[in-house]
Design a protein around this motif. Structure first.
Motif, PDB file in Angstrom:
ATOM      1  N   VAL A 132      54.048  69.110 -25.146  1.00  0.00           N
ATOM      2  CA  VAL A 132      53.426  67.666 -25.157  1.00  0.00           C
ATOM      3  C   VAL A 132      54.358  66.977 -24.092  1.00  0.00           C
ATOM      4  N   GLN A 133      55.655  67.195 -23.929  1.00  0.00           N
ATOM      5  CA  GLN A 133      56.551  66.360 -23.304  1.00  0.00           C
ATOM      6  C   GLN A 133      56.080  66.881 -21.678  1.00  0.00           C
ATOM      7  N   PHE A 134      56.041  68.213 -21.471  1.00  0.00           N
ATOM      8  CA  PHE A 134      55.702  68.759 -20.259  1.00  0.00           C
ATOM      9  C   PHE A 134      54.616  68.002 -19.622  1.00  0.00           C
ATOM     10  N   GLN A 135      53.267  67.914 -20.355  1.00  0.00           N
ATOM     11  CA  GLN A 135      52.237  67.037 -19.958  1.00  0.00           C
ATOM     12  C   GLN A 135      52.572  65.621 -19.403  1.00  0.00           C
ATOM     13  N   SER A 136      53.402  65.034 -20.337  1.00  0.00           N
ATOM     14  CA  SER A 136      53.741  63.559 -20.004  1.00  0.00           C
ATOM     15  C   SER A 136      54.490  63.559 -18.906  1.00  0.00           C
ATOM     16  N   SER A 191      54.748  56.620 -23.578  1.00  0.00           N
ATOM     17  CA  SER A 191      55.753  57.409 -23.536  1.00  0.00           C
ATOM     18  C   SER A 191      56.688  56.795 -22.138  1.00  0.00           C
ATOM     19  N   LEU A 192      56.141  55.907 -21.605  1.00  0.00           N
ATOM     20  CA  LEU A 192      57.146  55.462 -20.531  1.00  0.00           C
ATOM     21  C   LEU A 192      57.895  54.393 -20.833  1.00  0.00           C
ATOM     22  N   SER A 193      58.831  54.246 -20.166  1.00  0.00           N
ATOM     23  CA  SER A 193      59.938  53.118 -20.501  1.00  0.00           C
ATOM     24  C   SER A 193      59.205  51.910 -20.014  1.00  0.00           C
TER      25      SER A 193
END
Length: 401
Positions: free
Chosen positions: A286-290, A319-321
Motif C-alpha cells: 500500500v505504501q509502495f503504491q503511494s 497520505s501526503l503532507s
C-alpha cells in the motif's frame, strides 16, 4: 517425488538441475563445507530489486536468519538471475530452489486454476477486502492441494497492487478502447478480456513494452503503479487510468519435499515468518503504491510535462503532507485529475469481461468452476462483513451464468 510431479520433460529437467546445482553449489561449498550445520535456502523472485516481491523476500531473509541465529542463510535471486518466471518455477519443482514467487501468469501454465486471479472483476477494488480473500483458510487450503500435486508447497497468496492502464487517451467505457492496441501478458483470458472491451490485445515481452509504446507499436499497457514508475511507462503515455478491475496477485511457494523434510523447529519458523509477513507486505505494498505515484507526479512536474490521471485519489492525497499536497496537487499546473469511473461505467466493463470468464472455465483446469465459485463465496462473505467497504463502490460477484 514421483515422475508425475515433474513439470519439465525428464531429460531437460536433469540438464537444468545439473546446471543450476553446479552454478549455485560451487559458491556454497567454498563458503560452507559439507560437514557444516550451516544451511543455504535459495529464494527466487519474479521482479527486480526495489520491487514489492524484493521487499518481501528481503524481510523473509532477515526474519529467517534472525530466528535461526544465523544457522540458515537465505540467498535472494532477483528476476533475471536464474532465468524467466517459468524457469524459476521449474527449478523450484526440481529442488534447485527452496522458495520462489510464482504469479498466475507463469505458474498458470502448470496449475491452470491459478489463472482465476487474471480475470477482471473477480477480486475486489479494495486492498483490504482482497487481503482477506487471499488469506482465507478455504482459499489457501484449496490451492495448496493443487500446488501439492505439482510437488510444490503453497505458503501465501498476496496482492501487489491495483492494475492500472497507461493509455494515450482517457478510457471510461469499452467504446473508448476501440482500435487501441494494448500490451498484455500471454494469457487467453487477458486477450479475450481486452478484445471484449473493443481493444486490440497485443502480447509482448515485458522488456519490450517501453520501446513499443515509444514507437507507437502499442498504445497502452497495464501494470501495478510500482511497475509503471520503475519502467517509466508514464513517460510514453498520456493517461494513468485506475479502473478498479483487477489487482496483481502472486504466490509464495516452497519445494514440497524440502518443506516436508524440515525439522519441526525449522518448519515452525517458516510458518511463523510467513504469518508475520502477511500483514507486513500488505502495509508495504500500500505504501509502495503511494510512494511510486508520488514519484511519478513529482517527476512529470519537474519535467514540466502534462500528467492526466483518472481515478479516486482521495487515499493518495490524504497520505501526503500538507506541503506535498500543496506542491504536487493544489499548485501543480501539469497535473489533471478526472473523476473515477462511475459504478455504471465500471458495470459496462464488468459485463464485457464475462467473455473471459467463459474462457477460464474452458482452460482453467478440472477445478475451474469450483475455484471460481469459491472465490465468489469468500468475496461476498467478506463484503458482507466489511463495514469499511461502501456498498455503492463495490459489486458482489454474480452467481453462475
Amino acid at each position: 517425488m514421483s515422475s508425475s510431479k515433474h513439470i519439465l520433460p525428464f531429460q531437460l529437467a536433469i540438464l537444468l538441475l545439473a546446471i543450476v546445482s553446479v552454478s549455485i553449489g560451487c559458491g556454497r561449498t567454498a563458503q560452507h563445507p559439507p560437514e557444516s550445520d550451516h544451511q543455504i535456502w535459495r529464494f527466487a523472485i519474479e521482479e527486480s530489486e526495489g520491487s514489492v516481491q524484493h521487499v518481501y523476500a528481503t524481510q523473509f531473509k532477515r526474519q529467517i536468519e534472525a530466528a535461526t541465529s544465523g544457522g540458515v542463510e537465505v540467498v535472494v535471486y532477483p528476476y533475471g538471475t536464474l532465468g524467466t518466471s517459468t524457469q524459476i518455477t521449474e527449478q523450484l519443482n526440481l529442488g534447485a530452489l527452496e522458495f520462489a514467487m510464482a504469479s498466475p501468469g507463469s505458474i498458470g501454465k502448470f496449475i491452470p486454476e491459478t489463472q482465476v486471479f487474471l480475470l477482471h472483476f473477480v477480486l475486489s477494488n479494495s486492498d483490504i477486502v482482497n487481503q482477506q480473500i487471499l488469506s482465507s483458510p478455504e482459499v489457501l487450503e484449496t490451492f495448496d492441494t493443487l500446488y501439492r500435486d505439482k510437488g510444490l508447497k503453497l505458503l501465501s497468496i498476496f496482492p501487489e497492487g491495483e492494475m492500472v492502464w497507461t493509455t494515450q487517451k482517457e478510457v471510461r467505457s469499452p467504446k473508448d478502447f476501440q482500435g487501441v492496441k494494448i500490451r498484455v501478458m500471454t494469457s487467453p483470458m487477458l486477450i479475450d478480456a481486452y478484445a471484449a472491451y473493443g481493444a486490440s490485445p497485443t502480447p509482448l515481452p515485458y522488456a519490450e513494452v517501453y520501446s513499443a509504446l515509444q514507437l507507437g507499436m502499442v498504445d497502452a499497457q497495464v501494470n501495478p503503479i510500482f511497475a509503471i514508475e520503475r519502467q517509466k511507462f508514464f513517460e510514453v503515455t498520456e493517461w494513468l487510468i485506475f479502473p478498479g478491475h483487477a489487482h496483481f496477485v502472486t504466490t509464495v511457494v516452497a519445494n514440497q519435499e524440502f518443506y516436508d523434510n524440515l525439522s519441526e523447529e525449522d518448519q515452525a519458523i517458516v510458518d511463523q515468518t510467513i504469518a508475520d509477513l502477511n500483514d507486513y507486505i500488505f502495509e508495504q505494498q500500500v505504501q509502495f503504491q503511494s510512494d511510486r505515484l508520488k514519484a511519478i507526479v513529482r517527476e512529470m512536474q519537474q519535467k514540466r510535462a502534462k500528467l492526466n490521471i483518472c481515478g479516486d485519489l482521495s487515499d493518495f492525497i490524504e497520505s501526503l503532507s500538507t506541503q506535498e499536497r500543496q506542491e504536487l496537487i493544489d499548485d501543480n499546473p501539469f497535473l489533471n485529475i478526472t473523476p473515477a469511473l462511475t459504478p455504471a461505467e465500471r458495470e459496462r466493463f464488468q459485463q464485457a469481461s464475462k467473455e473471459a470468464r467463459k474462457t477460464f472455465l474452458q482452460i482453467g483446469g478440472p477445478k475451474a468452476d469450483e475455484i471460481l465459485s469459491l472465490i465468489r463465496q469468500v468475496k461476498n462473505r467478506v463484503l458482507d462483513n466489511a463495514a469499511q467497504v461502501e456498498p455503492q463502490s463495490e459489486s458482489r460477484l454474480p452467481g453462475p451464468e
